[in-house]
Enzyme design. Structure first.
Site, PDB file in Angstrom:
ATOM      1  N   ASP A 303      39.872  43.304  47.871  1.00 24.15           N
ATOM      2  CA  ASP A 303      38.986  44.063  47.002  1.00 24.15           C
ATOM      3  C   ASP A 303      38.716  43.232  45.807  1.00 24.15           C
ATOM      4  O   ASP A 303      38.847  43.950  44.571  1.00 24.15           O
ATOM      5  CB  ASP A 303      39.624  45.559  46.813  1.00 24.15           C
ATOM      6  CG  ASP A 303      38.590  46.698  46.417  1.00 24.15           C
ATOM      7  OD1 ASP A 303      37.535  46.304  46.331  1.00 24.15           O
ATOM      8  OD2 ASP A 303      39.218  47.729  46.236  1.00 24.15           O
ATOM      9  N   GLY A 322      38.996  47.526  38.492  1.00 19.09           N
ATOM     10  CA  GLY A 322      39.208  46.559  39.463  1.00 19.09           C
ATOM     11  C   GLY A 322      39.819  45.348  38.769  1.00 19.09           C
ATOM     12  O   GLY A 322      40.134  45.253  37.401  1.00 19.09           O
TER      13      GLY A 322
END
Length: 421
Positions: A303, A322
């Site tokens: 990811d 993130g």
């Protein structure tokens, strides 16, 4: 360069669940023989008992900066980062600008991928137009263009739309990746519901933000046979539900950082730990690791999410969620999970290579003679995460300027691929 004999290197074959030692012969960076019967007289002899020889990694989903966000990450730097981390098969989410919701966008992206890159790129096509969650894309046209499957990279709770998409996709045989997440329930939560979050003064995100849509997706999955993948599971309750309710055509993954950190680590208010979904409790982390070990969660996703300094270096709650990980996931997971005996070496490699490939409908990577398709990894070497050592353009990682153990051996096939700085 030339012939090299690696003495007693540790070989991992996650497809056949084999873990053994043997001498290995390389010609430059090609795998020529395992337990060779004859060795060239001019071969360099290298003690390799600390090294791991294994198939390359497969990442289920990561973000590209190109097109649209090249200041964060270009395809060149992305592929170089993947190669440095042993990730040969990189699968990109459709959240570029423009999003990959039409074959022309994917075709244009393909033309920008260097032919010489060791890492290979696949993409998820957008499930809905513009990834906005309101109207379906031309799924058949996108499928014909070669996307691996469909995903919007957001929490979809328009259940009639999701049900219609799964029905349309059934004859196409391509997977659909859904993130069990309800943005309305989540509100502005940035930390998993817990006493720790309350103490730190962080707005909590309820566990049911994940479990309610998870249960809805599982109910829909009973009505169709479309391959369905559940992204970014992050709670113990989700693992418990899947252990009881998951149909055979449904798979699941966890993002790698959720196997390493918990809400307690947010005491530092490090914006690089601002993730979506948020980090869970110690119990969540333990359940996720056990889920990978037992196969309830088949895969670990990297990811990789590159962001600019300005997008991260703000208050914790305001930072975009993130973190990057293509170069860091393998060494850190090895040290924290394998070295500490939470997972075996084969279990980790299966979750990072074999299982993701199967979810994507690929033939799982194997060790093949006369090829460059392998990873040679030294889990003992130490290095510091800096601008000079990373190939990614981005710096948003909780390991920034920290020492990490584990790196590819300098003559691994991918290591000189695409050096960008």
């Amino acid at each position: 360069m030339g012939w090299r004999l690696l003495q007693q290197v540790r070989l991992l074959d996650p497809v056949n669940r084999q873990d053994w030692r043997a001498d290995v012969l390389l010609d430059n960076d090609q795998l020529v023989a395992i337990a060779p019967q004859a060795v060239p007289a001019d071969a360099e002899i290298l003690p390799a008992s600390n090294w791991i020889l294994a198939p390359p990694l497969v990442d289920l989903y990561s973000h590209s900066g190109q097109p649209g966000y090249e200041a964060r990450e270009t395809l060149e730097s992305l592929l170089a980062a993947a190669a440095a981390g042993g990730v040969q098969h990189l699968t990109l989410l459709p959240t570029t600008d423009p999003p990959i919701d039409h074959p022309a966008v994917w075709q244009a992206l393909q033309q920008q991928i260097p032919d010489t890159a060791w890492a290979q790129v696949r993409v998820w096509g957008a499930l809905t137009q513009g990834c906005r969650g309101t109207a379906l894309t031309d799924l058949a046209e996108l499928a014909a263009s070669g996307v691996v499957g469909f995903c919007d990279d957001q929490g979809l709770t328009h259940w009639p739309l999701v049900q219609r998409a799964l029905t349309y996709l059934q004859p196409l045989g391509k997977p659909t990746a859904l993130w069990p997440f309800d943005p309305v329930l989540a509100a502005n939560g940035v930390a998993r519901q817990s006493g720790v979050a309350t103490r730190l003064g962080l707005v909590e995100q309820l566990v049911c933000c994940e479990t309610i849509p998870l249960l809805a997706i599982l109910e829909l999955a009973r009505t169709v046979s479309t391959p369905l993948h559940l992204m970014r599971l992050s709670t113990a309750r989700s693992v418990e539900i899947l252990a009881k309710e998951k149909p055979a055509h449904v798979s699941a993954s966890v993002s790698w950082l959720h196997l390493l950190f918990t809400v307690e680590d947010l005491a530092s208010y490090d914006p690089n730990l601002r993730l979506a979904p948020p980090l869970g409790t110690v119990g969540d982390r333990q359940a996720l690791i056990e889920g990978v070990k037992t196969g309830v969660i088949e895969a670990i996703a990297i990811d990789h999410t590159p962001l600019l300094y300005e997008e991260k270096m703000v208050s914790f709650a305001e930072a975009l969620p993130g973190a990057i990980g293509l170069e860091l996931a393998l060494p850190v997971l090895w040290q924290e999970l394998v070295a500490r005996e939470h997972l075996s070496a084969l279990e980790l490699w299966h979750a990072l290579s074999t299982a993701p490939a199967r979810i994507l409908g690929m033939e799982p990577p194997r060790l093949e003679l006369n090829s460059r398709n392998f990873v040679l990894f030294d889990p003992t070497v130490s290095w510091t995460v800096t601008q000079q050592s990373l190939r990614s353009r981005a710096r948003n990682t909780p390991f920034w300027q920290q020492a990490v153990r584990g790196q590819l051996v300098p003559f691994s096939p991918s290591i000189n691929s695409g050096r960008t700085h």
